[in-house]
Motif scaffolding. Structure first.
Motif, mmCIF file in Angstrom:
data_model
loop_
_atom_site.group_PDB
_atom_site.id
_atom_site.type_symbol
_atom_site.label_atom_id
_atom_site.label_comp_id
_atom_site.label_asym_id
_atom_site.label_seq_id
_atom_site.Cartn_x
_atom_site.Cartn_y
_atom_site.Cartn_z
ATOM 1 N N GLY A 297 29.179 45.652 39.685
ATOM 2 C CA GLY A 297 30.502 45.848 39.115
ATOM 3 C C GLY A 297 31.302 44.564 39.005
ATOM 4 O O GLY A 297 31.966 44.309 37.983
ATOM 5 N N PHE A 298 31.232 43.702 40.036
ATOM 6 C CA PHE A 298 32.012 42.471 40.000
ATOM 7 C C PHE A 298 31.459 41.489 38.965
ATOM 8 O O PHE A 298 32.224 40.766 38.318
ATOM 9 C CB PHE A 298 32.022 41.819 41.378
ATOM 10 N N ALA A 299 30.135 41.444 38.780
ATOM 11 C CA ALA A 299 29.558 40.558 37.764
ATOM 12 C C ALA A 299 30.029 40.953 36.369
ATOM 13 O O ALA A 299 30.393 40.104 35.548
ATOM 14 C CB ALA A 299 28.036 40.605 37.850
ATOM 15 N N SER A 300 30.036 42.256 36.085
ATOM 16 C CA SER A 300 30.519 42.713 34.782
ATOM 17 C C SER A 300 32.008 42.453 34.629
ATOM 18 O O SER A 300 32.485 42.091 33.544
ATOM 19 C CB SER A 300 30.221 44.201 34.618
ATOM 20 N N LEU A 301 32.783 42.626 35.702
ATOM 21 C CA LEU A 301 34.219 42.360 35.652
ATOM 22 C C LEU A 301 34.498 40.891 35.339
ATOM 23 O O LEU A 301 35.368 40.577 34.523
ATOM 24 C CB LEU A 301 34.871 42.763 36.970
ATOM 25 N N CYS A 302 33.763 39.984 35.982
ATOM 26 C CA CYS A 302 33.949 38.556 35.717
ATOM 27 C C CYS A 302 33.643 38.222 34.261
ATOM 28 O O CYS A 302 34.363 37.450 33.616
ATOM 29 C CB CYS A 302 33.060 37.726 36.644
ATOM 30 N N GLY A 303 32.553 38.781 33.731
ATOM 31 C CA GLY A 303 32.227 38.543 32.328
ATOM 32 C C GLY A 303 33.312 39.039 31.399
ATOM 33 O O GLY A 303 33.671 38.365 30.411
ATOM 34 N N TYR A 304 33.870 40.203 31.702
ATOM 35 C CA TYR A 304 34.953 40.745 30.882
ATOM 36 C C TYR A 304 36.182 39.842 30.935
ATOM 37 O O TYR A 304 36.814 39.550 29.902
ATOM 38 C CB TYR A 304 35.298 42.155 31.369
ATOM 39 N N LEU A 305 36.554 39.392 32.116
ATOM 40 C CA LEU A 305 37.735 38.538 32.249
ATOM 41 C C LEU A 305 37.552 37.224 31.507
ATOM 42 O O LEU A 305 38.479 36.706 30.882
ATOM 43 C CB LEU A 305 38.027 38.278 33.727
ATOM 44 N N LEU A 306 36.341 36.653 31.565
ATOM 45 C CA LEU A 306 36.097 35.374 30.907
ATOM 46 C C LEU A 306 36.135 35.497 29.391
ATOM 47 O O LEU A 306 36.560 34.567 28.699
ATOM 48 C CB LEU A 306 34.738 34.815 31.341
#
Length: 572
Positions: A297-306
């Motif tokens: 979940g955190f990896a996908s969240l970071c990609g979305y934020l970037l």
């Protein structure tokens, strides 16, 4: 790595070193913290909370590192210096390069001389009307007055082989002892001086054309020889001025990055030891599943934020991701300090039975350590080749694509970890490690043939559920069984250092320098062959070990039977 390559703009070699050195320095943290915990030098909960808090503090500090951009490469500075004794072309020496050796005169350099001015002393320069006097073969001088006004000036177009040179510390001097002007040959160039300490300095056009001679002039002729196509111009290659804008930025980054790598690894090792102690090393299924699900979940969240929360001008903004990680680390530290501690009696009893060290235990951990290093090397290799081209459906969101690829490897591992205990009982730890290296070989081979913009990358990442996640937890449990409850923190620290430190650092160096030497595809294929070979060797050695252990136990049983009689039960 994304922070370094995307924002800092360093070269590939510096990116490799900046990823490898902090990873290699990870070996200093987890073993020391684990040993301190096992020796009772501090509370385990305190060490874990401190590691999490420091991780949350140090990670956002990377955003304060100044950009590591470099000046654009430029050709060396070229000028002409002239006095009453003669003239020479002065070429700046860059990056420790030598001077051009054109003794045979096979190459002719053509350049424009303009912008002449007087230079007296070190820093005194002023414009005037310098006189440039050519020296012909008959010794007659023909002088030309150089106009300081660029609109009225007519540059001199000179062709010369520059066949002699004088090497200085920061420049190369090429005396004009033979050159061609307006199709005629001359043997020197002199300038009229204002004073003894004055000379004439002229600009030389940096776009110097280089041609090769195709014929020789006849005896006594002063005509310019013929020349053919352009040759490689070694005088004006753009190799100068690649200095960093902030010279200390890389060292500051390496210092902070080392702690960003070391502190989470230390916390991870201590957390593993705490979980194993709490459950007795028997069932870690639920704890690992929660951790893996959070990672996806955190990896996908970071990609979305970037991708979707960039700055106004579209510049990649890493601050939301870094701040999110810092907040999560601080929350984890609070939970670590607040939640009650539970220790399994089974784990404590297991530790008592396993106290001390023996030859069999050392040999067992040697195999575990080698496997951890090799799996860590493969992790470092994939760290360098990712991010790959985004999957076709997310071509405009490359970072979100990379986050989803991480999730593609984690999600298939969730049901496997829920069935981890029966899976280990059914297949055995050694056979799971063998399967991990075999699957890793398939991943290497697949990436070496993978074309850009392919959905196959999702399938290759799904294979990491076994080749990385399941294999890692097999090594974690094996290490706990080998060293027991009393040395859980130390052993987990050593295992973490070998895998995430030594192995990953060597993998980064391998793909960074090996990829530039042999190419990325050949390096991946070599990694595939190495993983396949090690998996086969590991399986052979494991079954050979079983045979030797069975023979040794049978021999020891017969020896005890002969000495003590029939009261000894048969070996199992």
């Amino acid at each position: 790595m994304l922070h370094l390559s995307g924002v800092k703009g360093v070269s590939d070699q510096e990116t490799t070193l900046a990823n490898a050195l902090p990873a290699l320095l990870v070996i200093l943290g987890p073993p020391v913290a684990g040993l301190a915990v096992d020796k009772g030098l501090g509370r385990p909960r305190g060490f874990l909370a401190a590691s999490l808090v420091l991780t949350g503090i140090v990670t956002p500090l990377l955003l304060l590192v100044p950009p590591l951009g470099k000046h654009a490469p430029r050709p060396p500075r070229i000028s002409l210096t002239c006095s009453a004794e003669g003239a020479a072309v002065v070429v700046e020496r860059c990056a420790g390069r030598g001077c051009l050796d054109n003794k045979g005169g096979a190459i002719l350099f053509e350049f424009l001389v303009h912008g002449c001015r007087f230079r007296c002393g070190e820093n005194s320069t002023f414009w005037g009307y310098p006189h440039l006097c050519t020296v012909g073969s008959s010794g007659s001088d023909l002088c030309r007055v150089m106009n300081p006004d660029p609109a009225l000036e007519t540059p001199l177009r000179i062709r010369s082989p520059l066949s002699r040179y004088v090497k200085r510390e920061d420049s190369c001097l090429y005396p004009l002892v033979l050159y061609y002007l307006n199709g005629e040959e001359y043997s020197g160039l002199k300038c009229r001086q204002l004073a003894d300490d004055c000379s004439v300095e002229c600009d030389v056009d940096g776009e110097m054309n280089a041609t090769r001679r195709v014929g020789s002039r006849s005896l006594g002729s002063t005509a310019e020889p013929e020349a053919d196509h352009l040759a490689d111009n070694v005088l004006t290659e753009p190799i100068c001025d690649s200095r960093p804008v902030f010279p200390w930025a890389l060292w500051i980054y390496l210092f902070l990055r080392t702690f960003v790598e070391l502190l989470p690894a230390t916390a991870f090792a201590l957390l593993n030891a705490a979980v194993l102690r709490s459950v007795g090393g028997t069932r870690i299924d639920r704890e690992v599943v929660w951790g893996l699900a959070s990672m996806a979940g955190f990896a996908s969240l970071c990609g979305y934020l970037l991708d979707f929360h960039a700055e106004v001008f579209g510049v990649q903004d890493l601050a939301p991701s870094f701040y999110s990680l810092a907040v999560l680390m601080l929350l984890a530290a609070i939970l670590t300090a607040a939640l009650p501690r539970h220790c399994s009696k089974t784990g404590a009893e297991h530790g008592k039975r396993k106290s001390g060290c023996g030859t069999a235990r050392d040999a067992s951990f040697l195999g575990i350590g080698i496997s951890a290093v090799l799996l860590g090397m493969s992790l470092g290799v994939f760290q360098m080749i990712l991010p790959v081209d985004p999957i076709p459906i997310l071509t405009d969101s490359p970072h979100l694509s990379n986050g989803i690829l991480v999730a593609c490897g984690v999600l298939p591992a969730l049901p496997l970890m829920l069935l981890f205990t029966p899976l280990v009982k059914m297949a055995g730890e050694a056979h799971l490690i063998f399967a991990a290296f075999a699957i890793q070989s398939i991943r290497f081979a697949g990436y070496s043939y993978l074309e850009s913009g392919s959905y196959w990358v999702m399938g290759l990442e799904a294979l990491s559920s076994v080749s990385h996640y399941v294999a890692w937890w097999v090594l974690v449990v094996l290490t706990y069984k080998t060293f027991g409850h009393s040395y859980a923190a130390t052993s987990q620290g050593i295992l973490t250092a070998l895998h995430f430190g030594l192995g990953r650092g060597l993998g980064v160096l391998l793909v960074g320098f090996g990829g530039s030497q042999w190419g990325a595809r050949q390096t991946l294929r070599g990694g595939s062959a190495a993983c396949a070979g090690f998996s086969f060797l590991f399986l052979c050695l494991y079954h050979l070990y079983l045979k030797i252990r069975g023979w040794w136990r049978q021999r020891r049983f017969h020896h005890r039977y002969q000495s003590q009689g029939d009261s000894i039960p048969s070996p199992r």
